[in-house]
Design an enzyme around this catalytic site. Sequence first.
Site, PDB file in Angstrom:
ATOM      1  N   CYS A 192     -11.078   3.239   0.032  1.00  0.00           N
ATOM      2  CA  CYS A 192      -9.554   3.492   0.420  1.00  0.00           C
ATOM      3  C   CYS A 192      -9.337   2.513   1.661  1.00  0.00           C
ATOM      4  O   CYS A 192     -10.245   2.729   2.674  1.00  0.00           O
ATOM      5  CB  CYS A 192      -9.394   5.013   0.930  1.00  0.00           C
ATOM      6  SG  CYS A 192      -7.851   5.325   1.439  1.00  0.00           S
ATOM      7  N   CYS A 213      -4.530  -1.416  -2.093  1.00  0.00           N
ATOM      8  CA  CYS A 213      -4.669   0.066  -2.188  1.00  0.00           C
ATOM      9  C   CYS A 213      -5.477   0.260  -3.508  1.00  0.00           C
ATOM     10  O   CYS A 213      -5.185  -0.033  -4.872  1.00  0.00           O
ATOM     11  CB  CYS A 213      -3.202   0.783  -2.500  1.00  0.00           C
ATOM     12  SG  CYS A 213      -3.271   2.436  -3.162  1.00  0.00           S
ATOM     13  N   ASP A 235       0.893  -1.294   0.026  1.00  0.00           N
ATOM     14  CA  ASP A 235       0.104  -0.090   0.183  1.00  0.00           C
ATOM     15  C   ASP A 235       0.736   1.223   0.048  1.00  0.00           C
ATOM     16  O   ASP A 235       2.207   1.260   0.328  1.00  0.00           O
ATOM     17  CB  ASP A 235      -0.966  -0.149   1.187  1.00  0.00           C
ATOM     18  CG  ASP A 235      -1.957   1.287   1.233  1.00  0.00           C
ATOM     19  OD1 ASP A 235      -2.525   1.537   0.107  1.00  0.00           O
ATOM     20  OD2 ASP A 235      -2.178   1.732   2.468  1.00  0.00           O
ATOM     21  N   SER A 236       0.165   2.523  -0.179  1.00  0.00           N
ATOM     22  CA  SER A 236       1.184   3.740  -0.148  1.00  0.00           C
ATOM     23  C   SER A 236       1.453   3.931   1.341  1.00  0.00           C
ATOM     24  O   SER A 236       2.348   4.610   1.529  1.00  0.00           O
ATOM     25  CB  SER A 236      -0.018   4.694  -0.607  1.00  0.00           C
ATOM     26  OG  SER A 236      -1.170   4.933   0.151  1.00  0.00           O
ATOM     27  N   TYR A 261      -0.893   8.533  -2.338  1.00  0.00           N
ATOM     28  CA  TYR A 261      -1.027   8.350  -3.898  1.00  0.00           C
ATOM     29  C   TYR A 261      -2.165   9.067  -4.390  1.00  0.00           C
ATOM     30  O   TYR A 261      -2.344   9.660  -5.343  1.00  0.00           O
ATOM     31  CB  TYR A 261      -1.406   6.775  -3.948  1.00  0.00           C
ATOM     32  CG  TYR A 261      -0.136   5.768  -4.117  1.00  0.00           C
ATOM     33  CD1 TYR A 261       0.897   6.179  -3.536  1.00  0.00           C
ATOM     34  CD2 TYR A 261      -0.256   4.563  -4.528  1.00  0.00           C
ATOM     35  CE1 TYR A 261       2.265   5.428  -3.593  1.00  0.00           C
ATOM     36  CE2 TYR A 261       0.698   3.760  -4.564  1.00  0.00           C
ATOM     37  CZ  TYR A 261       1.858   4.189  -4.155  1.00  0.00           C
ATOM     38  OH  TYR A 261       3.198   3.264  -4.205  1.00  0.00           O
ATOM     39  N   GLY A 262      -3.332   9.404  -3.575  1.00  0.00           N
ATOM     40  CA  GLY A 262      -4.345  10.132  -4.047  1.00  0.00           C
ATOM     41  C   GLY A 262      -4.080  11.364  -4.582  1.00  0.00           C
ATOM     42  O   GLY A 262      -4.747  12.070  -5.351  1.00  0.00           O
ATOM     43  N   THR A 289      -6.139   3.256  -4.940  1.00  0.00           N
ATOM     44  CA  THR A 289      -5.824   4.151  -5.849  1.00  0.00           C
ATOM     45  C   THR A 289      -4.909   3.531  -6.917  1.00  0.00           C
ATOM     46  O   THR A 289      -4.849   4.095  -7.948  1.00  0.00           O
ATOM     47  CB  THR A 289      -5.178   5.600  -5.058  1.00  0.00           C
ATOM     48  OG1 THR A 289      -5.941   5.665  -3.686  1.00  0.00           O
ATOM     49  CG2 THR A 289      -4.774   6.565  -5.602  1.00  0.00           C
TER      50      THR A 289
END
Length: 262
Positions: A189, A75, A11-12, A43-44, A77
């Site tokens: 999310c 994730c 994930d971010s 990331y968004g 995104t």
Amino acid sequence: MPTPSTILVFDSGLGGLTVLREIVGARPDAHYVYVADDAFFPYGHHSEDEIIARVVPLVGDLIARHAPDLVVIACNTASTLVMSQLRAAYTVPFVGTVPAIKPACASSKSRRVSVLGTRGTVKREYTKRLIEDFSQGCEVTLVGSGELASLAESALSGNSVSDDAIAAELVPCFVDHGGARTDTVVLACTHYPLLLDRLTKLAPWPVDWIDPAPAIARRVSDLLGVPGSARDTAGAEMIFTSNRAHTLSQALMPFFGGRVPA
Ligand code: DGL
């Protein structure tokens, strides 16, 4: 003695822990490597081209280094953008995380569903296609949040996060069209389930929150097949791309099924 399967969860930031927790519950026999790309968080706030250019080679490096049997992109995104590139580039099986629009629309009674995700996720063609294909006549409201992922990270790190800051991101999900009110909110999310207690408390009226993590855990377990006799005794690994040391061991242990992430 056979070795346990290695699952890499990516994930971010810390949001993918909400997916990891379900997977560990379903497959305590596996070995886990959790990677937070915090050097590139959130990331968004990045463009589609930037995310593709970042994630595809980074995941390739991680596969080369850790030789996972399966990779979970925890994730939305990233998953709404890069799954086909990842599958084309690497042979390891992938499981992505995308907005759970189909089950949400199937279960909504008021036929009013909101999708709460990052600004990136709600803009994606992929998300729009999910709505076209699976809204089943529901009115779907897309709500892009600029701050909620960062607020969730902050809260998990033990900082105080105000109700007002959370409510400002949440309230646009609650739509009342002359009595037909939103009754279902998709948590699109992986950071947002970290705040579920606060979201529930701050919601203007009660709704069902749809978190895809249990379905992802079932998919992972199906792909791995029947657990073998091997058991992981090596703990779990946690990697931050910023190279910062994590200081949250105690708070993180429940997400790792009680293992202490090294
Ligand atoms: N956890 C990520 C997701 O599921 C995104 C958070 C971010 O980096 O903006 O979309």
